[in-house]
Design a protein around this motif. Structure first.
Motif, PDB file in Angstrom:
ATOM      1  N   ARG A 166       2.085  -8.091  -2.372  1.00  0.00           N
ATOM      2  CA  ARG A 166       2.067  -9.525  -1.678  1.00  0.00           C
ATOM      3  C   ARG A 166       2.908 -10.453  -2.063  1.00  0.00           C
ATOM      4  N   GLN A 167       2.611 -10.601  -3.412  1.00  0.00           N
ATOM      5  CA  GLN A 167       3.567 -11.945  -3.988  1.00  0.00           C
ATOM      6  C   GLN A 167       4.971 -11.647  -4.021  1.00  0.00           C
ATOM      7  N   SER A 168       5.358 -10.420  -4.375  1.00  0.00           N
ATOM      8  CA  SER A 168       6.867 -10.000  -4.255  1.00  0.00           C
ATOM      9  C   SER A 168       7.416  -9.964  -2.823  1.00  0.00           C
ATOM     10  N   HIS A 169       6.470  -9.646  -1.885  1.00  0.00           N
ATOM     11  CA  HIS A 169       7.037  -9.902  -0.422  1.00  0.00           C
ATOM     12  C   HIS A 169       7.003 -11.322  -0.043  1.00  0.00           C
TER      13      HIS A 169
ATOM     14  N   GLN B 144       8.241 -13.892  -2.091  1.00  0.00           N
ATOM     15  CA  GLN B 144       9.248 -14.335  -2.676  1.00  0.00           C
ATOM     16  C   GLN B 144      10.617 -13.802  -1.812  1.00  0.00           C
ATOM     17  N   ARG B 145      10.600 -12.580  -0.937  1.00  0.00           N
ATOM     18  CA  ARG B 145      11.537 -12.032  -0.669  1.00  0.00           C
ATOM     19  C   ARG B 145      11.867 -12.810   0.867  1.00  0.00           C
ATOM     20  N   LEU B 146      10.997 -13.349   1.387  1.00  0.00           N
ATOM     21  CA  LEU B 146      10.896 -13.961   2.795  1.00  0.00           C
ATOM     22  C   LEU B 146      11.711 -15.155   2.657  1.00  0.00           C
ATOM     23  N   PRO B 147      12.629 -15.441   3.608  1.00  0.00           N
ATOM     24  CA  PRO B 147      13.402 -16.878   3.536  1.00  0.00           C
ATOM     25  C   PRO B 147      12.633 -17.801   4.215  1.00  0.00           C
ATOM     26  N   GLN B 148      12.764 -19.146   3.722  1.00  0.00           N
ATOM     27  CA  GLN B 148      11.922 -19.985   3.847  1.00  0.00           C
ATOM     28  C   GLN B 148      12.559 -21.182   4.791  1.00  0.00           C
TER      29      GLN B 148
END
Length: 65
Positions: A56-59, A61-65
């Motif tokens: 979940r944490q790595s997912h 981090q990959r999401l654009p904000q």
């Protein structure tokens, strides 16, 4: 005769105590096995939760904000 009782009465008393002792040992050994199994399953569960948390944490981090 010992103390007015036949010898086989003393043997029966001895066997009763021996049987109780063996039952106690068996119960204690079974409890240890159960504890080991519970600890092993708990570790597997915790490892699975930690892996899911990492994913979940790595997912996130990959999401654009």
């Amino acid at each position: 005769m010992i103390l007015g009782l036949p010898w086989w009465v003393f043997m029966m008393i001895l066997f009763i105590f021996l049987s109780g002792f063996m039952a106690f040992r068996a119960t204690r050994a079974e409890h240890r096995l159960e504890q080991q199994y519970i600890e092993q399953e708990g570790k597997i569960y915790i490892d699975r939760m930690e892996e899911e948390r990492r994913q979940r944490q790595s997912h996130k981090q990959r999401l654009p904000q």
